[in-house]
Design a protein around this motif. Structure first.
Motif, PDB file in Angstrom:
ATOM      1  N   LEU A 125      19.402  42.307  40.525  1.00 35.59           N
ATOM      2  CA  LEU A 125      19.419  40.845  40.571  1.00 35.59           C
ATOM      3  C   LEU A 125      20.779  40.387  41.061  1.00 35.59           C
ATOM      4  O   LEU A 125      21.803  40.697  40.449  1.00 35.59           O
ATOM      5  CB  LEU A 125      19.151  40.265  39.176  1.00 35.59           C
ATOM      6  N   SER A 126      20.794  39.664  42.170  1.00 38.31           N
ATOM      7  CA  SER A 126      22.043  39.124  42.700  1.00 38.31           C
ATOM      8  C   SER A 126      22.123  37.638  42.390  1.00 38.31           C
ATOM      9  O   SER A 126      21.203  36.885  42.724  1.00 38.31           O
ATOM     10  CB  SER A 126      22.117  39.342  44.210  1.00 38.31           C
ATOM     11  N   ILE A 127      23.200  37.222  41.761  1.00 37.75           N
ATOM     12  CA  ILE A 127      23.434  35.813  41.440  1.00 37.75           C
ATOM     13  C   ILE A 127      24.539  35.309  42.353  1.00 37.75           C
ATOM     14  O   ILE A 127      25.691  35.742  42.243  1.00 37.75           O
ATOM     15  CB  ILE A 127      23.814  35.626  39.965  1.00 37.75           C
ATOM     16  N   ILE A 128      24.182  34.415  43.254  1.00 35.69           N
ATOM     17  CA  ILE A 128      25.143  33.845  44.187  1.00 35.69           C
ATOM     18  C   ILE A 128      25.511  32.448  43.687  1.00 35.69           C
ATOM     19  O   ILE A 128      24.697  31.535  43.703  1.00 35.69           O
ATOM     20  CB  ILE A 128      24.558  33.749  45.613  1.00 35.69           C
ATOM     21  N   GLY A 129      26.721  32.312  43.227  1.00 33.28           N
ATOM     22  CA  GLY A 129      27.165  31.064  42.600  1.00 33.28           C
ATOM     23  C   GLY A 129      27.234  31.260  41.097  1.00 33.28           C
ATOM     24  O   GLY A 129      26.199  31.292  40.429  1.00 33.28           O
ATOM     25  N   LEU A 130      28.457  31.412  40.574  1.00 32.55           N
ATOM     26  CA  LEU A 130      28.621  31.769  39.164  1.00 32.55           C
ATOM     27  C   LEU A 130      29.228  30.635  38.355  1.00 32.55           C
ATOM     28  O   LEU A 130      30.045  30.836  37.462  1.00 32.55           O
ATOM     29  CB  LEU A 130      29.480  33.035  39.058  1.00 32.55           C
ATOM     30  N   GLY A 131      28.765  29.404  38.661  1.00 35.20           N
ATOM     31  CA  GLY A 131      29.110  28.252  37.850  1.00 35.20           C
ATOM     32  C   GLY A 131      28.309  28.257  36.562  1.00 35.20           C
ATOM     33  O   GLY A 131      27.717  29.280  36.181  1.00 35.20           O
ATOM     34  N   PRO A 132      28.227  27.133  35.859  1.00 34.30           N
ATOM     35  CA  PRO A 132      27.532  27.094  34.567  1.00 34.30           C
ATOM     36  C   PRO A 132      26.080  27.567  34.618  1.00 34.30           C
ATOM     37  O   PRO A 132      25.629  28.279  33.722  1.00 34.30           O
ATOM     38  CB  PRO A 132      27.616  25.614  34.174  1.00 34.30           C
TER      39      PRO A 132
END
Length: 328
Positions: free
Chosen positions: A8-15
């Motif tokens: 799983l790739s999460i692009i954007g690690l804001g809230p």
């Protein structure tokens, strides 16, 4: 069935993005999941890694999505098109691309234009835990940010069932209840409850700061003004992109809003205290009813959803390929 690792790739690690990662951390004992993170801001990526939201971070988009089964884009709307364009060549067959933006029709159109035919797009509409609804702490990544809520799931009509099932399974894994919506319906709902409040906040700021008495009234502005105008403090580029994405829906909402203000002005001019009191009481009751239902997650149409088994998730991941067309 092979117990291969799910990437799983999460692009954007804001809230929002980091909260997805944190919510899935507790599943890793039973789910072979590798969470890969990328953020344009290196310090934010490092903070997410330190908090345990991801297992590893990459410096490049290509490195983040290469061989990923699921790609979650948790980015401002104005960054999504260029990100899709950038990652498209590196996505493997039957990868599922998810996004959390507030304009689904626009992102779905970009996905159709830019993503390969063998990649599937599904939009998510995260809703925050009612515990944090009125708290500034909602801006912090939390493992329970999506608990006791629904999460909207939208997709083009041609999206294969297993891709939708994967999105529903992921939704349940992070603690939310899947709510399937039509793309146009989802955008209309978002315009009313997400975009319109931001417009109202900006309009209030323009109205008050443009008054001759603002030089003195600003010294008296307190909690009510701060709360009512908070939504106006939003990045201009992101908001303008969102407004344009909802340009077919917002004029109708603004017309209805204007009608409410016109009626109120007439009652004030006429000194009609009874009409004003009834109007205000109706609004107060409607808000209390909504807030109570929201805090209890008590919606008539929300069915109970159990967290999916590992088998469900694997079936969703491994069964996405479209059936071969029979040879003629």
């Amino acid at each position: 069935m092979s117990n291969r690792e799910i990437r799983l790739s999460i692009i954007g690690l804001g809230p929002i993005g980091a909260s997805f990662g944190l919510a899935l951390a507790s599943r890793r004992e039973t789910l072979p999941l590798l969470r890969i993170g990328h953020d344009p801001e290196p310090l934010q990526a490092q903070a997410a890694k330190k908090a345990g939201a991801v297992d590893k971070i990459t410096l490049t988009l290509s490195g983040a999505v290469n061989q990923a089964d699921i790609v979650l884009l948790s980015l401002p709307l104005h960054e999504i098109r260029k990100t899709l364009e950038h990652i498209a060549p590196d996505l493997k067959p039957d990868a599922v691309v998810l996004d959390t933006s507030p304009a689904k029709a626009r992102v779905a159109a970009w996905a159709k234009d830019l993503l390969p035919a063998h990649v599937h797009y599904v939009g998510l509409l995260p809703v925050i835990n009612p515990m944090y609804l009125l708290a500034s702490s909602a801006e912090e990544p939390r493992a329970d940010l999506f608990h006791h809520t629904v999460m909207g799931i939208v997709a083009p009509v041609e999206t294969p069932g297993p891709a939708l099932k994967l999105a529903a399974d992921l939704t349940a894994l992070v603690g939310a209840t899947p709510l399937f919506l039509d793309i146009a319906e989802a955008d209309g709902l978002l315009a009313a409850v997400e975009v319109l409040p931001q417009l109202l906040a900006a309009a209030l700021v323009h109205t008050t700061t443009g008054e001759p008495g603002w030089r003195e009234s600003r010294k008296l502005a307190g909690r009510a003004y701060a709360a009512a105008t908070e939504a106006a403090d939003h990045p201009t580029t992101e908001l303008s992109e969102t407004l344009l994405a909802h340009r077919h829906t917002l004029p109708h909402l603004l017309t209805r809003l204007t009608a409410q203000m016109d009626a109120l002005a007439q009652w004030l001019n006429a000194g009609d205290a009874e009409a004003i009191r009834a109007w205000w009481d109706q609004a107060a009751r409607a808000r209390r009813r909504w807030l109570g239902n929201r805090q209890r997650n008590a919606w008539e149409t929300a069915p109970p959803t159990e967290a999916p088994s590992i088998g469900d998730t694997f079936r969703a991941l491994l069964g996405l390929r479209r059936p071969e067309k029979p040879s003629s």
